[in-house]
Enzyme design. Structure first.
Site, short mmCIF file in Angstrom:
data_model
loop_
_atom_site.label_atom_id
_atom_site.label_comp_id
_atom_site.label_asym_id
_atom_site.label_seq_id
_atom_site.Cartn_x
_atom_site.Cartn_y
_atom_site.Cartn_z
NE ARG A 96 58.12 -5.66 -3.68
CZ ARG A 96 56.88 -5.27 -3.90
NH1 ARG A 96 56.59 -3.98 -3.91
NH2 ARG A 96 55.92 -6.13 -4.10
CG ASN A 150 53.84 -2.51 3.93
OD1 ASN A 150 53.05 -2.50 4.86
ND2 ASN A 150 53.44 -2.63 2.66
CB CYS A 172 47.38 -1.45 6.09
SG CYS A 172 47.57 -2.76 4.86
CG HIS A 203 50.08 -7.03 5.33
ND1 HIS A 203 51.21 -6.89 4.57
CD2 HIS A 203 49.31 -5.95 5.04
CE1 HIS A 203 51.13 -5.78 3.85
NE2 HIS A 203 49.98 -5.20 4.13
CE1 TYR A 258 50.96 -8.85 1.80
CE2 TYR A 258 48.87 -7.68 1.56
CZ TYR A 258 50.23 -7.79 1.28
OH TYR A 258 50.84 -6.86 0.48
#
EC number: 3.2.1.86
Length: 450
Positions: A96, A150, A172, A203, A258
């Protein structure tokens, strides 16, 4: 469903697992989970051991007759499962960090579900999800897979576009956060019936109506958010900036937080670049929080989910996961906001798209809410663009071809130069080499050219 209720959690060593277990314990009277299997990979074993011990203490403390298992053998766990939840992170938090830092080093937003970072999280994740789906089809073909991994929209799109598996639902926590925000600001009672018309992509969702006991209160909510009197819902991993009054009023929709990455791209990039030059990225913050959490989890006196877990950014994760399973298990026909193919119900998008929208959930899975048959035309340009990016990304994850990665990057509105797209593709493929086995030929070519 079988008499016993067996749930398998893949990515069981996640710091979120105690929250998931707390949700099962709270609902045991109507969702009697008899077996919970926690599955992880060799690299996650130390965390899995800590999580298992804490979860066992939580079960003992609650006094529920739930058997807990841990294993590194996914196939052993999956046999005869009723539900499979996926909450895995291929490459864990170091991957990440690369998703965030490499785009930022080129002057682009670095985020784990959007733009270049989101693409590479998808490239690492989709092949692993496909392997899980194959095992499920063989070992527990009647199980439902509830995916939290995700980028959930891209993963759901890939599963329905490239496999024949139909019992897959992407979930989500963002819509749940929006729902809780609405309950809070409109001061609703528990007995009030709240129904939300929510649509878009993962998102990238918008709310276009809010019904309280059958009566719309959307105008009041929109006015409060637009004027700044009501503070819109955000999440831990996104900087809290309000959308402008002009944007909210011109859209006549409520966007999820988002969408700051698209409607406030300049401001979000400036904030992230500032953090980057100070030596920080969200992944580093999360790694610190995780370290503290696992130290807490080791405490043999801890027998409940610690409050500090809320700092991790997964608010309402447990409610979202457990209520989806509950709705299917008990055929509740309840309202949920999930990622599924709409099968042609929405009249202004292709029939085979997977979307995130208000659905009814019961024994046969999720079906689009009959009230929603049309996505608002004002935002269809953005939705088409991001869906094109998701489809290109899912194709690239399977092909392992450099040019397919390049196409996906060039289709993302968060990458502004074809030359930069090429630089990002090369650097990120090489940086993620150990987590991209199906890119082996591509990586060999890149190294040769280097």
């Amino acid at each position: 469903m079988s008499q016993k209720l067996k749930v398998v959690t893949i990515g069981g060593g996640s710091s979120y697992t105690p929250e998931l277990l707390e949700g099962f314990i709270k609902r045991y009277h109507e969702l009697p989970v008899s077996e919970l299997w926690l599955v992880d990979v060799e690299g996650g074993k130390p965390k899995l051991d800590i999580i298992f011990d804490l979860c066992q203490r939580m079960i003992d403390n609650a006094g529920v007759p739930m058997k807990l298992y841990k294993t590194l053998d996914r196939r052993e766990a999956l046999k005869d499962a009723d539900f499979v939840t996926t909450q895995l992170r291929v490459g864990q938090l170091p991957a990440r960090e690369l998703d965030e830092r490499i785009p930022l080093s080129h002057g682009y937003l670095g985020q784990e579900t959007n733009g270049a970072g989101g693409l590479f999280k998808g490239l690492r994740t989709i092949p692993v999800i496909f392997d899980i789906v194959k095992d499920v089809e063989e070992l527990c073909p009647n199980a439902w897979v509830i995916n939290f991994t995700n980028p959930a929209g891209m993963v759901t799109e890939a599963v329905y576009r490239h496999t024949g598996f139909k019992r897959f639902i992407g979930v989500c926590n963002i819509p749940i956060g929006m729902k809780m925000f609405i309950r809070d600001v409109l001061m609703l009672k528990d007995s009030d019936d709240l129904s939300i018309d929510l649509f878009g992509l993962n998102h990238m969702v918008f709310i276009k109506d809010v019904l309280i006991n059958g009566k719309s209160r959307f105008a009041e909510l929109l006015d409060g958010v637009a004027s700044g009197q009501l503070k819109a819902s955000s999440v831990k991993n996104i900087f809290d900036l309000p959308f402008s009054e002009g944007l909210i009023r011109s859209l006549n929709l409520l966007p999820c937080s988002y969408l700051l990455y698209y409607f406030k791209q300049k401001e979000m990039l400036a904030i992230e670049m500032g953090e980057y030059y100070k030596g920080g990225a969200r992944a580093q913050v999360v790694q610190k929080v995780e370290k503290q959490l696992f130290e807490l989890y080791k405490n043999p006196e801890l027998k409940v989910k610690p409050k500090e877990l809320e700092q991790r950014g997964g608010a309402y994760y447990s409610d979202a996961a457990c209520e989806v399973i509950n709705a299917i298990y008990n055929d509740k026909q309840a309202e949920h906001y999930v990622n599924i193919p709409h099968h042609g119900q929405i009249d202004n998008i292709p029939a085979d798209w997977a979307v995130e929208m208000t659905c009814k959930l019961g024994r046969d899975g999720a079906t689009p809410h009959p009230r929603i048959t049309h996505f608002d035309d004002k935002v269809m340009g953005l939705i088409h663009t991001i869906k094109g990016f998701e489809i290109a990304a899912s194709n690239a994850a399977l092909s392992g071809e450099f040019n397919d990665v390049l196409l996906a990057l060039n289709l993302s509105p968060l990458v502004h130069s074809d030359r930069d797209a090429e630089l990002l593709a090369r650097e990120m493929i090489l940086a993620h080499e150990k987590w991209l086995p199906n890119f082996a030929d591509c990586i060999a070519e890149l190294k040769k050219a280097h």
